[in-house]
Design an enzyme around this catalytic site. Structure first.
Site, PDB file in Angstrom:
ATOM      1  N   ILE A  83       0.833  -1.205   0.000  1.00 28.80           N
ATOM      2  CA  ILE A  83       0.000   0.000   0.000  1.00 28.80           C
ATOM      3  C   ILE A  83       0.868   1.256   0.000  1.00 28.80           C
ATOM      4  CG2 ILE A  83      -2.013  -1.110   1.044  1.00 28.80           C
ATOM      5  CD1 ILE A  83      -1.121   0.041   3.746  1.00 28.80           C
ATOM      6  N   GLY A  84       2.098   1.106  -0.479  1.00 32.49           N
ATOM      7  CA  GLY A  84       2.986   2.250  -0.552  1.00 32.49           C
ATOM      8  C   GLY A  84       4.062   2.269   0.509  1.00 32.49           C
ATOM      9  N   GLY A 138       6.467   0.104   0.872  1.00 32.59           N
ATOM     10  CA  GLY A 138       7.744  -0.398   0.380  1.00 32.59           C
ATOM     11  C   GLY A 138       8.037  -1.836   0.755  1.00 32.59           C
ATOM     12  N   ARG A 154       3.203  -4.587  11.010  1.00 33.47           N
ATOM     13  CA  ARG A 154       3.526  -6.011  11.044  1.00 33.47           C
ATOM     14  C   ARG A 154       4.164  -6.547   9.770  1.00 33.47           C
ATOM     15  NH1 ARG A 154      -0.023  -9.210   8.395  1.00 33.47           N
ATOM     16  NH2 ARG A 154       0.243 -10.966   9.828  1.00 33.47           N
ATOM     17  N   GLN A 155       4.223  -5.760   8.691  1.00 33.92           N
ATOM     18  CA  GLN A 155       4.636  -6.319   7.414  1.00 33.92           C
ATOM     19  C   GLN A 155       6.063  -6.871   7.447  1.00 33.92           C
ATOM     20  OE1 GLN A 155       2.109  -6.899   5.508  1.00 33.92           O
ATOM     21  NE2 GLN A 155       1.844  -5.247   4.048  1.00 33.92           N
ATOM     22  N   THR A 156       7.016  -6.029   7.836  1.00 31.04           N
ATOM     23  CA  THR A 156       8.405  -6.500   7.875  1.00 31.04           C
ATOM     24  C   THR A 156       8.569  -7.594   8.908  1.00 31.04           C
ATOM     25  OG1 THR A 156       9.246  -4.350   7.152  1.00 31.04           O
ATOM     26  CG2 THR A 156      10.796  -5.805   8.269  1.00 31.04           C
ATOM     27  N   ALA A 208      14.537  -7.976  12.845  1.00 28.85           N
ATOM     28  CA  ALA A 208      13.875  -6.719  12.494  1.00 28.85           C
ATOM     29  C   ALA A 208      12.586  -6.572  13.293  1.00 28.85           C
ATOM     30  CB  ALA A 208      13.579  -6.677  10.999  1.00 28.85           C
ATOM     31  N   GLY A 213       6.352   1.624  10.986  1.00 30.78           N
ATOM     32  CA  GLY A 213       5.261   2.321  10.302  1.00 30.78           C
ATOM     33  C   GLY A 213       4.450   3.253  11.181  1.00 30.78           C
ATOM     34  N   GLU A 214       3.801   2.716  12.192  1.00 35.60           N
ATOM     35  CA  GLU A 214       2.964   3.527  13.070  1.00 35.60           C
ATOM     36  C   GLU A 214       3.726   4.190  14.224  1.00 35.60           C
ATOM     37  OE1 GLU A 214      -1.171   0.975  12.533  1.00 35.60           O
ATOM     38  OE2 GLU A 214       0.413   0.248  13.835  1.00 35.60           O
TER      39      GLU A 214
END
Length: 339
Positions: free
Chosen positions: A47-48, A50, A90-92, A283, A287-288
């Protein structure tokens, strides 16, 4: 009181990574393909933020190839492992670790076949930048040659991985529990200038130091921090979302003030690498969390500059002027009482 007063404020924060008070999970597939390239399949959503670049970097390092030789496949959840939503920082942490584990399984299959062919221990093999070598020997081949040999031996170097973050709910009586497996911490410093005649607050600089665990993509992390800081600046000084009886009365962006490039000061990002001990990569996320300390730091800087405490956001010029006037009235009353 001078017309323009400067002050500095500091604020610190903590933030939990991944879903709250539950078991978070994600999965991925990885395969070393013909030509020494690789493909990774997971239900991740870009969603942008990266994440596709980060996953390509992770896969490349784990497999010993170049990021440009990694293809991130279709994320249709009907054809890919579960990755869950893009949120909760949570993505990474979740998908990145899943991809790393999948790549390690694929690499192990490849290394086992090459080690048997070379008659060396698989632990002696290393791969980097598309080349595979056996340490302590002169044995070497390209990754393309290694994959071809592996397949001719009847083995497809493919792997699957999943990563789980364990959390528990909070005790309703005493609040005890472990809602997150990993936490990050941050501190920000803001310098502001307050116009005591108009009430306008200008942010002159922001310094943001954040623990992000192992840094996968430094430029991407800095971009996330800068984006969070700009949102926090808007929250602190401009954005005034209003409701009445549970319904929004701020109907659009025509009168909803947002920060522009002219409002954003120089932002200095400081990356602190305190690696997560409970995950393969070490890692965490950013983000937030980058948003959390910005507004408190700015509000504290206003207090340092003019001695007033703004207790509701945003700190509009009208609120700042009213607080200054109230402070001056209290001081005048106290001086009169002391006479």
């Amino acid at each position: 009181m001078q017309r323009r007063m400067r002050g500095r404020g500091v604020a610190a924060s903590w933030y939990g990574i991944a879903r709250t008070a539950t078991v978070d999970r994600a999965g991925a597939w990885a395969e070393l393909d013909d030509g020494g390239t690789a493909k990774v399949v997971t239900g991740v959503t870009e969603i942008g933020e990266g994440i596709l670049t980060v996953l390509a970097q992770i896969a490349a390092e784990e497999l010993g190839i170049r990021p440009e030789d990694v293809t991130i496949g279709d994320n249709d959840t009907a054809r890919s492992p579960e990755a869950a939503h893009a949120g909760a920082t949570r993505q990474t942490y979740m998908i990145g670790n899943s991809v790393a584990l999948a790549c390690r399984e694929a690499r192990a299959r490849l290394f086992a076949e090459i080690a048997a062919h070379w008659e060396v221990d698989a632990g002696a093999l290393v791969a980097f930048d598309g080349e595979l070598r056996a340490q302590g020997t002169n044995l070497a081949m390209t990754m393309a040659e290694a994959v071809d040999l592996c397949k001719r031996r009847g083995v497809v170097p493919v792997g699957a991985g999943h990563f789980t973050a364990h959390g528990t709910g909070l005790n309703p009586e005493d609040g005890s529990g472990a809602p997150w497996q990993a936490y990050v911490f941050g501190t920000q410093v803001a310098e502001v200038e307050v116009d005591t005649v108009t009430g306008e607050v200008q942010v002159l600089g922001l310094w943001a130091a954040h623990d992000v665990g192992r840094v996968i993509n430094p430029r991407g992390v800095e971009g996330q921090i800068e984006g969070g800081v700009v949102q926090g600046l808007g929250q602190a000084l401009m954005e005034d979302y209003q409701t009445a009886n549970g319904h929004p009365v701020t109907h659009g962006f025509a009168k909803y003030i947002l920060p522009t490039a002219l409002d954003v000061p120089e932002i200095t990002s400081i990356l602190v690498e305190d690696r997560d001990p409970l995950s393969p990569l070490g890692a965490k996320g950013i983000g937030e969390p980058a948003l959390v300390p910005t507004a408190p730091a700015i509000i504290n800087a206003i207090h340092d500059a003019v001695g007033v405490r703004i207790r509701s956001l945003p700190a509009t010029p009208e609120k700042v002027l009213a607080a200054i006037a109230e402070k001056q009235a209290r001081e005048a009353a106290a001086a009169k009482a002391a006479e």
